[in-house]
Design an enzyme around this catalytic site. Structure first.
Site, mmCIF file in Angstrom:
data_model
loop_
_atom_site.group_PDB
_atom_site.id
_atom_site.type_symbol
_atom_site.label_atom_id
_atom_site.label_comp_id
_atom_site.label_asym_id
_atom_site.label_seq_id
_atom_site.Cartn_x
_atom_site.Cartn_y
_atom_site.Cartn_z
ATOM 1 N N ASP A 35 0.822 -1.213 0.000
ATOM 2 C CA ASP A 35 0.000 0.000 0.000
ATOM 3 C C ASP A 35 0.857 1.264 0.000
ATOM 4 O OD1 ASP A 35 -1.976 -1.868 0.378
ATOM 5 O OD2 ASP A 35 -2.753 -1.028 2.255
ATOM 6 N N HIS A 185 3.739 -2.227 3.086
ATOM 7 C CA HIS A 185 3.695 -0.869 2.536
ATOM 8 C C HIS A 185 4.992 -0.570 1.798
ATOM 9 C CE1 HIS A 185 0.656 -0.763 5.669
ATOM 10 N NE2 HIS A 185 0.128 0.272 5.063
HETATM 11 ZN ZN LIG Z 1 -2.591 3.333 3.096
#
Ligand SMILES: [Zn+2]
Length: 230
Positions: A35, A185
């Site tokens: 992400d 992430h």
């Molecule tokens: Zn996010």
């Protein structure tokens, strides 16, 4: 501090059956997701690391970052990975109204569509809400626009600076199993933990015979959402 459990409890999944938490499969497959990118250097490091293990993944991109780094976004696509929408401004759904939220998603989707070319119509439109939270009205509207909402089965906690590298790795390798959707992430904040954990996760599961797949062309996902296969 880990407030939300690394492993999503089954009862939570039952409360929200319209969201995808994991892929229902007995096949040795993992669905790694990244992400908040594209992020200079970090996303390219992730792409290089995935390639070493012939792994595909799904990148939930922030529209603003796609706009700033179109070359990196294209490298994600050229690597055969899946991409999903993570809003343009990484919005907190519960802090804005539904129109504003949906417009932010549409703005991002226009960038994804422009970069994805001829294949676009055949791919699932994936959405993951920032922070995993949004209002019920927002989620209904997003689904009515044809998006499949992807949450997760396993949180690595890579972004949390109070979580050690070893704990980040442990969060994944003690919980991820066949069909798990794992959150990482490709962001500056997460990089110290990600850099440590990702190669070890790939190595660990490869040795157990797992392969790593993207979500966008996934047949099992189509079966899981009956209305999509019609
Ligand atoms: Zn996010």
């Amino acid at each position: 501090m880990q407030i939300i459990p690394a492993k999503t409890p089954d009862f939570v999944k039952t409360w929200f059956p319209n969201f995808i938490w994991n892929i229902n499969t007995k096949k040795k497959e993992l669905y790694l997701t990244f992400d908040d990118g594209p992020t200079p250097e970090i996303t390219d490091w992730v792409l290089k690391t995935l390639k070493t293990y012939n792994a595909k993944a799904t990148f939930f991109c922030i529209g603003n970052n796609i706009e700033k780094h179109p070359d990196i976004f294209n490298r994600i696509l050229n690597g055969g990975h899946s991409v999903g929408n993570h809003t343009f401004n990484h919005l907190k759904g519960w802090r804005c109204n539904t129109d504003e939220y949906v417009e932010d998603i549409k703005k991002t989707q226009a960038l994804i569509r422009a970069a994805t070319s001829a294949d676009y119509a055949s791919h699932l439109k994936l959405f993951r809400p920032p922070y995993g939270k949004f209002k019920a009205k927002q989620s209904k509207q997003i689904q009515s626009l044809g998006y499949t909402i992807i949450l997760w089965d396993v949180l690595s906690y890579d972004w949390d600076v109070t979580v050690s590298k070893a704990s980040c790795l442990k969060n994944v390798i003690t919980t991820a199993k066949e069909g798990s959707i794992v959150v990482f992430h490709d962001s500056v904040k997460a990089f110290p933990n990600l850099k440590y954990a990702l190669p070890k996760v790939l190595d660990n599961y490869s040795k157990k015979g797992f392969s790593f797949k993207g979500l966008q062309q996934n047949r099992d996902l189509l079966i899981q959402i009956p209305e999509l296969s019609q």
